[in-house]
Design a protein around this motif. Structure first.
Motif, mmCIF file in Angstrom:
data_model
loop_
_atom_site.group_PDB
_atom_site.id
_atom_site.type_symbol
_atom_site.label_atom_id
_atom_site.label_comp_id
_atom_site.label_asym_id
_atom_site.label_seq_id
_atom_site.Cartn_x
_atom_site.Cartn_y
_atom_site.Cartn_z
ATOM 1 N N ASN A 59 8.489 -32.540 32.037
ATOM 2 C CA ASN A 59 8.729 -33.050 33.389
ATOM 3 C C ASN A 59 9.514 -32.029 34.198
ATOM 4 N N GLN A 60 9.310 -32.059 35.519
ATOM 5 C CA GLN A 60 10.229 -31.344 36.398
ATOM 6 C C GLN A 60 11.623 -31.930 36.205
ATOM 7 N N LYS A 61 12.670 -31.100 36.384
ATOM 8 C CA LYS A 61 14.023 -31.572 36.098
ATOM 9 C C LYS A 61 14.992 -31.205 37.224
ATOM 10 N N ILE A 62 15.868 -32.121 37.517
ATOM 11 C CA ILE A 62 17.013 -31.876 38.392
ATOM 12 C C ILE A 62 18.254 -31.836 37.522
ATOM 13 N N LEU A 63 19.090 -30.857 37.740
ATOM 14 C CA LEU A 63 20.350 -30.730 37.004
ATOM 15 C C LEU A 63 21.482 -31.280 37.866
ATOM 16 N N ILE A 64 22.245 -32.225 37.327
ATOM 17 C CA ILE A 64 23.414 -32.772 38.025
ATOM 18 C C ILE A 64 24.657 -32.246 37.326
ATOM 19 N N LEU A 65 25.406 -31.399 38.000
ATOM 20 C CA LEU A 65 26.636 -30.852 37.431
ATOM 21 C C LEU A 65 27.810 -31.727 37.852
ATOM 22 N N ASN A 66 28.531 -32.253 36.870
ATOM 23 C CA ASN A 66 29.614 -33.197 37.114
ATOM 24 C C ASN A 66 30.941 -32.468 37.280
ATOM 25 N N ASN A 74 10.550 -29.544 46.269
ATOM 26 C CA ASN A 74 9.105 -29.669 46.029
ATOM 27 C C ASN A 74 8.784 -30.456 44.757
ATOM 28 N N ALA A 75 9.497 -31.549 44.548
ATOM 29 C CA ALA A 75 9.229 -32.425 43.409
ATOM 30 C C ALA A 75 7.853 -33.065 43.556
ATOM 31 N N VAL A 76 7.228 -33.367 42.415
ATOM 32 C CA VAL A 76 5.908 -34.009 42.431
ATOM 33 C C VAL A 76 5.980 -35.460 41.961
ATOM 34 N N GLY A 77 7.165 -35.902 41.472
ATOM 35 C CA GLY A 77 7.316 -37.303 41.055
ATOM 36 C C GLY A 77 6.603 -37.618 39.763
ATOM 37 N N ASP A 78 6.857 -36.809 38.734
ATOM 38 C CA ASP A 78 6.124 -36.977 37.467
ATOM 39 C C ASP A 78 6.908 -37.741 36.403
ATOM 40 N N TRP A 79 8.014 -38.412 36.795
ATOM 41 C CA TRP A 79 8.820 -39.167 35.836
ATOM 42 C C TRP A 79 8.490 -40.654 35.960
ATOM 43 N N THR A 80 7.748 -41.197 34.980
ATOM 44 C CA THR A 80 7.419 -42.624 34.938
ATOM 45 C C THR A 80 7.627 -43.131 33.520
ATOM 46 N N MET A 81 7.893 -44.423 33.389
ATOM 47 C CA MET A 81 8.096 -44.993 32.062
ATOM 48 C C MET A 81 6.798 -45.093 31.272
ATOM 49 N N GLU A 82 5.676 -45.211 31.954
ATOM 50 C CA GLU A 82 4.405 -45.215 31.237
ATOM 51 C C GLU A 82 4.180 -43.861 30.564
ATOM 52 N N GLY A 83 4.423 -42.788 31.327
ATOM 53 C CA GLY A 83 4.271 -41.456 30.759
ATOM 54 C C GLY A 83 5.274 -41.198 29.652
#
Length: 513
Positions: free
Chosen positions: A3-10, A194-203
């Motif tokens: 999956n495409q990923k976003i990194l969240i730095l805390n 430029n996210a494509v929205g490829d994160w789903t629970m079905e996948g």
């Protein structure tokens, strides 16, 4: 496929989980990592964008938190929130100072004006409420940045350098108090990263099932099934993947709600798995006899649960893998590196020692609760299991104030079932996040029929919350409370009074013990 990923730095912010949930709600995968992540680790993570969280410090202080050197040269979009908006300014040539009382210091809901030519605010209203919480001020904005939002007090509410894809906001778009905040995050994800929205629970389900099959091979897996949402979804995932190679041990400690044990057992009969239901009611009640202190109850129940699990494990023999329903908030809250420990979770570290496992498998480890529920739906678990109310590990024992007895358990089960039934009949279950009945240790005088009674008082509790770290009591309509009260005192023996708890968290907790 990754999956495409976003990194969240805390950077020590209190809303790191909420930011992650907002990103996931936009169908983009993300993970929360400590600000101490090295540049190479960031490169290896390969994010399409980075979000810096808020934090309690000031960027100009000597020991304040700062990201890895070179992060701004990676050509990766960055969104800085609150403290991290100032972090961008501080590192890229601006100047951050303490704000005066009448000069840019802002807390709470604030009318904010947005520049819609900025991608972050594109297609959004030009004016709205944002949630502020900052005592510092960007006195000088870095070269190449433009101002994209302002308030009555603060001219520098948001900044951006769109050529370098750097964005900063002084407010918190992740909280519900900020109007259109989720849309701002979505704009960053889709219009900037430029996210494509490829994160789903079905996948995720299909990938996870295949990964479990490859990892387990011909091995055997043992799972402790509590009947809670997390362990149930975890068990269903393994059942789908490996069937008979899975053994679920369901320890029925006698502290469950009405019909709950039977419902758990029935739900898993559709899979061809080895399900062991252990009737341990008597031994748990014997251990709890005479015990009134809440923490002692918890320790006794936790220890006895492990003892029963150990005994069943020895009967089964050698098992290759242990499966656990650990979820992402468990991992984050248990503390790691710079993150403060909120509470320790029993399933994050520490294993029963009755058998040597090759590995512990935690397929839900990076999922939030709402994602776990959605995964349960994909696995065709019944709605009453997927959407069940949060239920503590010690069960009804910590919803009975004082000593736990079979008589008190029966009283509480019936009262709790009536409360849940009336909430569902009123179609209110989706408007609250947790609701239940508790049995107080107080008896009161009442009049029933023509006689005086001296019986138990039942307390009802319901809260609404984003993250269970804070919670507000639910404004249940009076007519619903009236029906619940009337039914409980008429249908449940030895109860003559019903109370409704109107205390928020803090100062109280959600549970009574």
């Amino acid at each position: 496929m990754q999956n495409q990923k976003i990194l969240i730095l805390n950077f020590g912010g209190q809303y790191d989980q909420l930011i992650a949930r907002r990103v996931r709600e936009c169908n983009v995968y993300c993970e929360v990592k400590p600000y101490t992540m090295t540049l190479q680790e960031i490169k290896d993570f390969n994010p399409i964008g980075i979000i810096f969280t808020g934090g309690p410090d000031s960027v100009y202080k000597e020991n304040s938190y700062h990201p890895a050197e070179g992060i701004f040269e990676l050509n990766i979009p960055i969104l800085g929130i609150c403290y991290s908006c100032q972090l961008l300014a501080h590192h890229l040539g601006g100047k951050v100072v303490a704000a005066g009382e009448d000069n840019a210091r802002e807390y709470g809901k604030t009318i904010t004006f947005y520049d819609n030519t900025c991608l972050l605010f594109e297609d959004l209203p030009e004016e709205g409420v944002s949630w502020m919480s900052h005592g510092d001020y960007m006195e000088k904005v870095p070269k190449g940045f433009k101002l994209t939002a302002h308030s009555e007090k603060c001219p520098n509410v948001a900044i951006c350098d769109e050529d370098r894809m750097f964005y900063g906001v002084q407010f918190h778009p992740e909280v519900n108090h900020t109007a259109n905040g989720k849309k701002m995050i979505r704009n960053f994800l889709y219009k900037v990263c430029n996210a494509v929205g490829d994160w789903t629970m079905e996948g995720y389900m299909h990938r996870c099932v295949e990964e479990i099959r490859q990892k387990v091979g011909t091995g055997q897996v043992l799972l402790a099934l509590s009947g809670g949402v997390d362990s149930s979804v975890c068990a269903a995932l393994f059942a789908e993947a490996i069937g008979k190679q899975l053994t679920c041990v369901f320890v029925d400690h006698g502290l469950l709600r009405k019909k709950e044990g039977d419902e758990v057992e029935a739900a898993f009969r559709r899979w061809d798995i080895h399900l062991i239901r252990v009737d341990a009611k008597e031994r748990f009640l014997n251990r709890l006899a005479g015990v009134t202190e809440p923490e002692q109850k918890r320790k006794i129940i936790g220890e006895e649960f492990i003892r029963v699990f150990e005994e069943e494990g020895k009967k089964i023999g050698q098992t290759d893998f242990l499966a656990q329903g650990t979820i992402y908030p468990d991992v984050i809250e248990s503390g790691k590196e710079n993150a403060e420990t909120i509470k320790s979770h029993h399933n994050v570290g520490g294993l029963p020692d009755f058998v040597d496992f090759k590995e512990i498998i935690e397929p839900l480890r990076l999922l939030f609760k709402d994602e776990v529920r959605e995964l349960g739906k994909q696995l065709k678990l019944p709605k009453y299991m997927v959407m069940r109310q949060p239920f503590p590990g010690p069960g009804l024992a910590i919803r009975i104030i004082g000593e736990v007895t079979e008589e008190k358990l029966e009283i509480l089960r019936e009262a709790d079932a009536i409360f849940r039934d009336e909430i569902e009949k009123a179609d209110l279950e989706n408007s609250m996040n947790q609701y239940f009945a508790a049995l107080t240790n107080m008896k009161t005088v009442g009049v029933m029929g023509d006689g005086r009674t001296y019986d138990w008082a039942i307390a009802l509790r319901s809260v609404t919350t984003e993250d269970f770290m804070t919670a507000d009591w639910t404004r249940i309509p009076y007519e619903v409370l009236d029906r619940v009260s009337s039914r409980i005192v008429n249908e449940v023996p030895h109860v003559n009074r019903v109370l409704y708890d109107i205390t928020s968290k803090p100062p109280s907790t959600v549970e009574f013990e």
